[in-house]
Scaffold this motif. Structure first.
Motif, short mmCIF file in Angstrom:
data_model
loop_
_atom_site.label_atom_id
_atom_site.label_comp_id
_atom_site.label_asym_id
_atom_site.label_seq_id
_atom_site.Cartn_x
_atom_site.Cartn_y
_atom_site.Cartn_z
N LEU A 42 16.78 -5.93 -5.98
CA LEU A 42 15.58 -6.43 -6.63
C LEU A 42 15.57 -6.10 -8.12
O LEU A 42 15.13 -6.91 -8.95
CB LEU A 42 14.34 -5.83 -5.97
N LEU A 43 16.06 -4.90 -8.47
CA LEU A 43 16.11 -4.51 -9.88
C LEU A 43 17.07 -5.41 -10.65
O LEU A 43 16.75 -5.86 -11.76
CB LEU A 43 16.54 -3.05 -9.98
N ALA A 44 18.25 -5.66 -10.07
CA ALA A 44 19.20 -6.56 -10.74
C ALA A 44 18.59 -7.95 -10.93
O ALA A 44 18.73 -8.57 -11.99
CB ALA A 44 20.49 -6.63 -9.93
N ALA A 45 17.87 -8.42 -9.89
CA ALA A 45 17.23 -9.74 -9.99
C ALA A 45 16.14 -9.74 -11.06
O ALA A 45 16.01 -10.70 -11.85
CB ALA A 45 16.63 -10.13 -8.64
N GLY A 46 15.35 -8.66 -11.13
CA GLY A 46 14.30 -8.57 -12.13
C GLY A 46 14.85 -8.57 -13.54
O GLY A 46 14.32 -9.24 -14.44
N ILE A 47 15.93 -7.81 -13.78
CA ILE A 47 16.53 -7.77 -15.11
C ILE A 47 17.12 -9.13 -15.48
O ILE A 47 17.00 -9.59 -16.62
CB ILE A 47 17.61 -6.68 -15.17
N LEU B 298 7.97 -16.52 -16.08
CA LEU B 298 9.16 -15.80 -15.64
C LEU B 298 9.08 -14.32 -15.95
O LEU B 298 9.57 -13.49 -15.18
CB LEU B 298 10.42 -16.40 -16.30
N ILE B 299 8.44 -13.98 -17.07
CA ILE B 299 8.27 -12.56 -17.40
C ILE B 299 7.40 -11.89 -16.34
O ILE B 299 7.66 -10.75 -15.91
CB ILE B 299 7.65 -12.40 -18.80
N LEU B 300 6.36 -12.58 -15.87
CA LEU B 300 5.52 -12.04 -14.79
C LEU B 300 6.34 -11.84 -13.52
O LEU B 300 6.18 -10.83 -12.81
CB LEU B 300 4.34 -12.97 -14.52
N VAL B 301 7.22 -12.79 -13.21
CA VAL B 301 8.08 -12.66 -12.03
C VAL B 301 9.03 -11.47 -12.19
O VAL B 301 9.20 -10.66 -11.27
CB VAL B 301 8.88 -13.95 -11.79
N GLY B 302 9.65 -11.36 -13.38
CA GLY B 302 10.55 -10.23 -13.62
C GLY B 302 9.83 -8.90 -13.53
O GLY B 302 10.37 -7.92 -12.99
N SER B 303 8.59 -8.86 -14.02
CA SER B 303 7.80 -7.63 -13.94
C SER B 303 7.51 -7.26 -12.49
O SER B 303 7.63 -6.09 -12.09
CB SER B 303 6.49 -7.82 -14.71
N ALA B 304 7.14 -8.25 -11.67
CA ALA B 304 6.87 -7.98 -10.25
C ALA B 304 8.12 -7.48 -9.53
O ALA B 304 8.06 -6.54 -8.74
CB ALA B 304 6.33 -9.24 -9.58
N LEU B 305 9.26 -8.12 -9.82
CA LEU B 305 10.51 -7.69 -9.19
C LEU B 305 10.87 -6.26 -9.60
O LEU B 305 11.33 -5.46 -8.78
CB LEU B 305 11.64 -8.64 -9.58
N THR B 306 10.64 -5.94 -10.88
CA THR B 306 10.93 -4.58 -11.34
C THR B 306 10.02 -3.56 -10.68
O THR B 306 10.46 -2.45 -10.32
CB THR B 306 10.78 -4.50 -12.88
N GLY B 307 8.74 -3.92 -10.48
CA GLY B 307 7.83 -3.01 -9.79
C GLY B 307 8.24 -2.78 -8.35
O GLY B 307 8.22 -1.64 -7.85
N GLY C 177 9.51 0.95 -6.71
CA GLY C 177 8.98 1.55 -5.49
C GLY C 177 10.00 1.71 -4.39
O GLY C 177 9.84 2.55 -3.50
N ALA C 178 11.08 0.92 -4.45
CA ALA C 178 12.07 0.95 -3.37
C ALA C 178 13.26 1.84 -3.66
O ALA C 178 14.05 2.10 -2.75
CB ALA C 178 12.56 -0.48 -3.10
N THR C 179 13.41 2.30 -4.91
CA THR C 179 14.65 3.01 -5.25
C THR C 179 14.45 4.51 -5.43
O THR C 179 14.92 5.31 -4.60
CB THR C 179 15.26 2.41 -6.53
N VAL C 180 13.78 4.93 -6.49
CA VAL C 180 13.85 6.33 -6.89
C VAL C 180 13.24 7.26 -5.84
O VAL C 180 13.90 8.19 -5.37
CB VAL C 180 13.20 6.54 -8.27
N ALA C 181 11.98 7.05 -5.47
CA ALA C 181 11.36 7.95 -4.48
C ALA C 181 12.05 7.87 -3.12
O ALA C 181 12.34 8.90 -2.51
CB ALA C 181 9.87 7.65 -4.37
N ALA D 144 22.32 -1.75 -12.66
CA ALA D 144 21.70 -2.00 -11.35
C ALA D 144 22.75 -2.37 -10.30
O ALA D 144 22.74 -1.84 -9.18
CB ALA D 144 20.65 -3.10 -11.47
N ILE D 145 23.66 -3.27 -10.67
CA ILE D 145 24.72 -3.66 -9.73
C ILE D 145 25.62 -2.46 -9.45
O ILE D 145 26.01 -2.19 -8.30
CB ILE D 145 25.54 -4.83 -10.29
N GLY D 146 25.94 -1.69 -10.50
CA GLY D 146 26.79 -0.51 -10.33
C GLY D 146 26.17 0.52 -9.41
O GLY D 146 26.86 1.16 -8.60
N GLY D 147 24.84 0.69 -9.50
CA GLY D 147 24.17 1.64 -8.61
C GLY D 147 24.25 1.23 -7.16
O GLY D 147 24.47 2.06 -6.27
N ALA D 148 24.08 -0.08 -6.90
CA ALA D 148 24.17 -0.56 -5.52
C ALA D 148 25.58 -0.37 -4.98
O ALA D 148 25.77 0.10 -3.84
CB ALA D 148 23.78 -2.04 -5.47
N VAL D 149 26.58 -0.71 -5.79
CA VAL D 149 27.98 -0.56 -5.37
C VAL D 149 28.31 0.91 -5.13
O VAL D 149 28.99 1.27 -4.16
CB VAL D 149 28.93 -1.17 -6.42
#
Length: 653
Positions: free
Chosen positions: A339-344, A357-366, A370-374, A437-442
């Protein structure tokens, strides 16, 4: 043990944690649009404002290490109160600042106090309550950190639109005061975590100097080039000291931070790695696009464009709360990185001015935040024993602060200087964030695959008991290393009913004994009121982290390990039973896990069919004493068993 009226109540403790973490984290994300206003009113240069943010972030990183050290040797809940006081002082200093020195000092105190509150308050909220509360804790922790960060750009933009900054800072100070009040109301005196732990001054020095130098160097990018000595010497020197800290802790026989276990086990390495990649990429993407959008739109408009981040963070926090008890939580950080890669990528397409599109990117980043760090943090923590949770949180937050708050200034500097115009530079920098983002997933997938790790459903009962991880994590890169022993089978836990030398006890008097002299006095005074040789049950109520009683012996134990706390409680209860035997009762002892304390007393009385509960209420002095509630009053209110309150004998002069 002193207790506040809301001690042990999950909603109150959760509210305290929320109020403690929101002020600095929200403010740090709200500062960018306020920089021109603050700079003008306090006569601060852009470099001074950048330095203020850098020092605040450095203090946040160092505070994690300090909090772990203090927790080992000082009463933990009293220190939490002290951290809350420091947060109030820092917030008031910043809000009332009349010059750069006051503002920077206040911001530094806010940063240090916030991370120390996180390290002191988060583990008790996580492992100090029954497992059914854990899903709520996951949601709260996610929203405290990332919900506050996601809300920051909007509240900062809204405040900047009024050309003032103090109202926001005074609101932050008011929230800090509420956090202090809740810390007092939920206060539950707790001993140090581990008095046998070393005083690791070299680790603190490496963290302080390393983080301070690294963040100061990154802050210099506001007015210096990347190759200038003012940037490279402190930044790379500081990073070298942080690496030295990790190596030193890895090699230390008794480390302050859980580094060796975490870095030699597959799932923690994958979790920490994903968290660092996600933090660096997400913060950089937000900073880059906001910096460009502020060239076209006013601050409040930009803040509104980032508001979907908050909605995304809320949605994913709820999802995390649902999957935290399932093996699906292993997949959540991977979904977040996608999702982060898609948002960026959407941000890259949307700039400079495609607002939908900026609103979409913002939602994807949010959603990605929530899905990664915690979740990645909990994936790492569940792979270790719960008594390591405080140290795990500390090292991850230290590294996350470095990854998030140091990479973003570097990316912004790259965007400004690497191309002929800001739009092209921002686009190139966003491609770098996409690569992170892609590197983190890999990275996460590769660690699991090369180590033979597999998603597992967490055994939360084993984890919360403190003796075993929630699942098995194989050695790092186990499939590439020959000769590793096979994983040991998990030990079988056998429990047996306690014996009492063949004696049969029916309808005993229950003495609530917490190891204090007042509780012992209650036993002796009750003996004068009750029939001799009456059956008695001496109950010591305990809980992990906060402990809940005063040990009657000098044997040290790890307050974060439930098994050790339970054994100390059993020894304390046995001491109370010996006092009861001496006073003329036929006594036995029992250790009862209970949060809050009154609930443990009531449940023990019900379970053992007690005919009477005997309590010795504690004297309450001072401001905190007036805020304190009464365990005795709560027992009377909630128990169907008669309760005898034995007053404290007056002191003879």
């Amino acid at each position: 043990m002193r207790q506040g009226p809301l001690a042990g109540r999950y909603p109150a403790v959760a509210a305290m944690v929320t109020l403690a973490l929101i002020p600095y984290l929200a403010l740090s994300a709200a500062l960018d649009p306020l920089v021109p206003v603050i700079s003008a009113q306090l006569h601060m240069s852009a470099q001074a404002m950048s330095l203020s943010s850098g020092l605040g972030n450095a203090a946040y990183a160092v505070g994690t290490v300090l909090a772990v050290q203090f927790a080992q040797h000082l009463p933990q809940r009293r220190m939490l109160l002290l951290y809350a006081v420091v947060l109030v002082i820092g917030s008031v200093l910043a809000a009332s600042a009349v010059n750069a020195g006051m503002f920077i000092s206040g911001h530094v105190l806010q940063g240090a106090a916030t991370s120390m509150l996180l390290i002191a308050a988060a583990p008790p909220l996580t492992i100090g309550f029954p497992r059914d509360k854990l899903r709520y804790t996951a949601v709260i922790m996610n929203m405290c950190v990332f919900g506050a960060v996601a809300l920051g750009p909007f509240i900062g933009g809204a405040q900047a639109e009024t050309q003032t900054w103090r109202p926001l800072f005074w609101i932050i100070a008011a929230i800090a005061v509420l956090a202090l009040v809740m810390a007092a109301l939920t206060f539950e005196d707790a001993p140090p975590a581990d008095l046998d732990a070393p005083r690791d001054l070299p680790a603190i020095a490496l963290a302080a100097v390393g983080c301070g130098a690294a963040f100061i160097g990154a802050a210099q990018l506001t007015t210096h080039g990347f190759g200038d000595a003012a940037v490279t010497i402190p930044m790379f020197g500081g990073l070298a000291l942080i690496v030295a800290l990790i190596v030193y802790q890895f090699l230390s026989p008794r480390p302050l931070l859980t580094v060796r276990t975490m870095l030699t086990s597959a799932i923690p390495v994958a979790g920490v790695g994903v968290a660092l990649f996600a933090a660096a990429a997400s913060v950089s993407a937000t900073a880059l696009t906001a910096n460009l959008l502020l060239e076209t739109y006013n601050p409040v408009h930009v803040g509104l464009l980032y508001l979907p981040e908050l909605a995304g963070a809320i949605v994913m926090a709820v999802v995390f709360g649902i999957v935290i008890t399932r093996k699906a939580m292993h997949y959540l950080p991977l979904v977040g990185m996608i999702l982060l890669a898609a948002g960026i990528l959407v941000f890259r397409i949307a700039i400079p001015g495609n607002q939908p599109l900026i609103l979409v990117g913002s939602a994807l980043t949010g959603l990605a935040l929530g899905a990664t760090v915690a979740p990645a943090l909990f994936v790492a923590g569940f792979s270790l024993q719960s008594n390591s949770l405080q140290r795990v949180f500390a090292i991850i937050e230290l590294l996350r602060a470095v990854a998030a708050f140091m990479v973003a200034p570097i990316f912004v500097h790259f965007a400004v200087t690497a191309s002929t115009d800001l739009l092209s530079g921002t686009g190139d920098a966003l491609w770098l964030g996409f690569g992170l983002a892609i590197g983190g997933a890999v990275f996460g997938i590769a660690i699991y695959a090369l180590s033979g790790a597999r998603p597992q459903r967490p055994n939360l009962d084993e984890f919360l008991d403190g003796d075993d991880p929630a699942w098995y994590s194989p050695p790092l890169l186990a499939k590439l290393r020959r000769g590793l022993p096979p994983p040991a089978a998990a030990p079988v836990q056998v429990s047996a009913a306690a014996e009492s030398n063949g004696q049969v006890f029916t309808s005993p008097v229950l003495f609530a004994y917490d190891g204090s002299e007042l509780a012992g006095c209650a036993i002796r005074q009750a003996a004068a009121q009750l029939a001799p040789q009456r059956d008695a049950l001496v109950a010591c109520v305990w809980q992990p982290v906060d402990v809940g009683f005063t040990p009657t012996d000098s044997q040290h134990f790890d307050a974060d390990r439930a098994g050790e706390v339970k054994r100390a409680a059993e020894r304390t209860a046995a001491h109370g039973a010996a006092l009861a035997e001496k006073a003329g009762f036929r006594a036995r002892s029992v250790a009862v896990e209970g949060v809050p304390t009154w609930k443990g007393i009531v449940s023990a009385a019900d379970e053992h069919n007690a005919s009477l509960i005997v309590l010795g209420p504690h004297r309450r002095n001072g401001l905190l004493g007036h805020l304190q509630g009464s365990v005795a009053a709560a027992v009377v209110a909630h128990s169907a068993t008669p309760v005898l309150i034995v007053p404290e004998l007056p002191v003879e002069h």
